[in-house]
Each structure stands twice: as C-alpha cells, then as structure tokens.
Enzyme design. Structure first.
Site, mmCIF file in Angstrom:
data_model
loop_
_atom_site.group_PDB
_atom_site.id
_atom_site.type_symbol
_atom_site.label_atom_id
_atom_site.label_comp_id
_atom_site.label_asym_id
_atom_site.label_seq_id
_atom_site.Cartn_x
_atom_site.Cartn_y
_atom_site.Cartn_z
ATOM 1 N N ASN A 115 0.982 -1.230 -0.541
ATOM 2 C CA ASN A 115 0.199 0.218 0.217
ATOM 3 C C ASN A 115 0.771 1.145 0.217
ATOM 4 O OD1 ASN A 115 0.695 -1.638 2.852
ATOM 5 N ND2 ASN A 115 -0.320 0.207 3.364
ATOM 6 N N CYS A 150 2.280 5.582 10.244
ATOM 7 C CA CYS A 150 2.372 4.322 10.981
ATOM 8 C C CYS A 150 1.253 3.698 11.082
ATOM 9 C CB CYS A 150 3.362 4.270 11.973
ATOM 10 S SG CYS A 150 2.491 5.268 13.290
HETATM 11 N N1 PLP Z 1 -4.291 -4.500 3.535
HETATM 12 C C1 PLP Z 1 -4.229 -3.389 2.468
HETATM 13 C C2 PLP Z 1 -2.882 -3.703 2.167
HETATM 14 C C3 PLP Z 1 -4.703 -1.724 2.924
HETATM 15 O O1 PLP Z 1 -3.649 -0.993 1.908
HETATM 16 C C4 PLP Z 1 -5.290 -2.134 3.873
HETATM 17 C C5 PLP Z 1 -6.130 -1.031 4.353
HETATM 18 O O2 PLP Z 1 -5.575 0.587 4.336
HETATM 19 C C6 PLP Z 1 -6.270 -2.945 4.866
HETATM 20 C C7 PLP Z 1 -5.653 -4.394 4.266
HETATM 21 C C8 PLP Z 1 -7.291 -3.066 5.864
HETATM 22 O O3 PLP Z 1 -8.615 -2.850 4.838
HETATM 23 P P1 PLP Z 1 -10.256 -1.950 5.499
HETATM 24 O O4 PLP Z 1 -9.820 -0.677 6.148
HETATM 25 O O5 PLP Z 1 -10.081 -2.516 4.707
HETATM 26 O O6 PLP Z 1 -9.582 -2.846 7.150
#
Ligand code: PLP
Length: 383
Positions: free
Chosen positions: A152, A329
């Site tokens: 991300n 973070c």
């Molecule tokens: N996994 C990744 C790679 C993400 O970027 C995010 C959100 O920032 C999440 C999981 C968590 O998503 P949610 O906001 O639906 O809990």
C-alpha cells in the site's frame, strides 16, 4: 480538492451509490427471513457475492463477506491456524513479510506471543521479498504463508504465484492480501493458486466497512464469529447495502483493470515532473514492479538532507492537494514507516517521503496543477 490519496481510501463511485440506495430505504429485509422482503435481500447479497467472485475468478460459494479487510486478514490467519492446530498440531509456524499491512503484522506479533512460531521475511531495497528467503523459511511445520499482493505504501508487487508454489510444495497454505492490487491488476485466484485472498471495497470506489475473504473449498477453517450466516463461516446479519455496493464496485473494477495503462502514464508523468522539479528527490521502490497508480517519493532539502515531509504535506493540503506521508504508521502516529525502513531507508529518509496515489478519476489537468505547485513549494522550503 485534488485527491491523490487513493491507497488510503477512494471516493464512492456514483453507480455504486445508486446501487446501494434502495437498500438504505425500501429494501430493508433481513436475508435470513423467509418472507418476500428477506428473499429479496438474500438475492441481492447472492448477486453481489457473484460479482465479487467474478473479479478474482473465484466461485461465489468461496467468498465470505467481512466487516473490513482487517477482519478478512484476521479471519484468514486465525481461521486456518486454529483449524490446523486441531487437525495437524505439528504445524505451528506462520511465515509473512516485513511489508504487510499492520492488520497482518500486529496479529502475527500477537500469535508469536501466544506460542506460534513466526518468521517475518525481509525485503530488498525495492521493497520486494526474495523467493530464496521464503524457500529457506518454509519448513515441514509451516502452516500458512501470507504475502501481500502489492504494498500500500510503495505499490511494490510481490511474486505471489511463486510464493504460493513454494508454500504448497511443503504442504503449507497460502494467503495473499490483494486489497491494493484488486481493480488495478488482473487478480485471479487460480493464476496464483491462492488458498485465501483478502479484498476491501473502499479501495475500489465501494463503501467503507465491508471486506471479503476468498477461502478455497477444502481449506481447513474454523470460524471466528459463530452464527448461521455466510454458510456458518461468519455469524451476524449481513450488511446488505454495503455488500451490494461492494458487488457494484467489483463489477466496475473488473473493467478498470483494462484502463490501468492510462493510469500508469498519468502516474509516470506526475513522478517525472516531481523528480524534475525537486532536486535530490528519489522514488522509493524504484526498479520494482509497481502498481500503476502509486508513487512514493522522498524529498531532500537544498543541502541534500532528508526533508520533514510533513511540512510539504501540510503545504500541499493548504493548496487543496491531498497526499499522504510515506511515514504513516500502524497507529497513525509519527513513527517512521515500517515498510520504508524495511527497505533500508533511515528513519529520517522515511519521514522525508510522501505517497501519491491516483485513481480512475484522476486527470491529466490535476497532475499538471500539482506539478505547477512544486517550484513555489521548493522555493519556500529552500528559503
Ligand atoms: N490490507 C492492505 C494492503 C491495505 O492497504 C488496507 C487498508 O489500508 C487493509 C488491508 C485494511 O483494509 P480495511 O480498511 O478494509 O480494514
């Protein structure tokens, strides 16, 4: 506002909102009710499930809705590890990576405290894992390998297909968090042979508070929340409007993957323009295969020292441009990014980084407006 923080969340697409509206008013039935209103709700959930499944090439029955991707990641790890603890108690080892989302990493730490063996794989300077490290890490006691599809913060795409092969060759399960990849890359569960895969609606112009987990048929799984819903895999009355919105967003996302080339051109224009306008700036994750929408750039002051990117972020915000700190973070505080430091950046370099993340709504005019701000910003910060 020029919104370039689409990896944090995306605006709701108008067609998604339209699809949801009836389920926020007249169509309010409980999918578990036997009458017409309940049956209509059940049908709507079923159609949405088929749409989300189609996005990742899965069978609808293998898709489980959750309240977030955070919950889906927890369900993937805890649901399989707890089932395996009963079926194959010798398998108490989890392998994951240093660049996972905090929802995976924080849980992995907790599992370690509870007695599971946990290996966290390092990444190289581009933010990518080495398959040789994974091969060394997976042992006969490994229960699950969890590697996110694309990061991300940097957009770095991981070799998930090869990682799944390595895990499965040793009898371990393979999970991937595909939250940032879905809608931006072609994601097919069979192409990478994933046993489990996590999705989130709000990263693809769907509503917040709804996620999904693909669980391949036959994968050992123990539910975290008991109840008859979701084929006894997750109890609780379904969030019908959000699920319908997720379905609409997934259908549209399947089409936008084909438009990713245009998005990459726009991102590259932004990236090259920023680098040209700011001496000493560098792309974090350069050289990695990256998501077409993401650019993470670290900035230096005129003396070549890492800049405090927060000041730049605030100035961009005042100019109506939303970006985010590469240093955001787990707790939302000011700790340096665990992703950037895992790539070898110093805490100061990590704190000098900004993430720009585009969406299908980003335009060439917006990119030019952002680039036009940079000379004045540089002059002010250099002064
Ligand atoms: N996994 C990744 C790679 C993400 O970027 C995010 C959100 O920032 C999440 C999981 C968590 O998503 P949610 O906001 O639906 O809990």
């Amino acid at each position: 506002m020029i919104y370039l923080d689409n990896n944090a969340t995306t605006p709701l697409a108008p067609e998604v909102r339209e699809a949801m509206l009836p389920h926020l008013s007249g169509e309010f039935g409980n999918p578990s009710s036997p009458h017409a209103a309940g049956m209509a709700a059940k049908r709507a959930v079923g159609e949405a499930r088929a749409r989300v499944a189609a996005l990742v090439g899965a069978k609808a029955a293998d898709i489980l809705f959750t309240a977030s991707a955070t919950e889906a990641n927890h369900t993937a790890l805890l649901g399989t590890l707890r089932a395996l603890a009963m079926e194959r108690p010798e398998r108490r080892h989890l392998v994951t990576t240093a660049i996972e989302h905090p929802s995976t990493l924080m849980l992995a730490s907790d599992l370690e405290r509870q007695g599971w063996r946990v290996t966290v794989l390092p990444v190289d300077g581009t933010g990518t894992i080495a398959l040789a490290d994974l091969r060394d890490a997976v042992t006969p006691d490994t229960a699950l390998v969890s590697v996110l599809w694309a990061n991300n913060e940097t957009g770095a795409i991981q070799p998930v297909g090869a990682a799944a092969d390595i895990a499965q060759a040793r009898g371990a399960l393979f999970h991937t968090d595909a939250v940032q990849a879905a809608g931006r890359l072609p994601i097919k569960v069979d192409a990478v042979n994933a046993d489990l895969l996590t999705l989130s609606a709000h990263k693809m112009h769907g509503p917040k508070g709804i996620g999904a987990l693909f669980i391949r048929k036959g994968v050992p799984f123990a539910p975290l929340i008991h109840g008859h819903q979701e084929r006894h895999r997750r109890g609780g009355t379904e969030n019908v409007p959000a699920i319908v919105g997720f379905g609409a967003a997934a259908s549209r996302a399947a089409a936008t993957v084909a438009e990713a080339g245009g998005l990459a051109i726009l991102r590259d224009r932004l990236e090259r323009g920023v680098l040209a306008g700011w001496p000493g700036s560098r792309v974090n994750g350069e050289g990695a295969a990256r998501l077409p929408n993401t650019s993470n750039i670290r900035f230096a002051d005129p003396q070549g020292r890492p800049l405090d990117a927060e000041e730049l972020l605030m100035r961009l915000d005042r100019a109506g441009i939303a970006v985010s700190m590469g240093a955001a973070c787990a707790s939302g505080g000011n700790e340096p990014s665990h992703v950037l430091t895992a790539m070898g950046l110093s805490p100061a370099e990590a704190a000098a980084s900004l993430r720009f993340s585009l969406s299908r709504y980003s335009t060439a005019e917006e990119v030019e407006s952002v680039l036009n701000e940079f000379p004045a910003l540089y002059a002010r910060i250099a002064a």
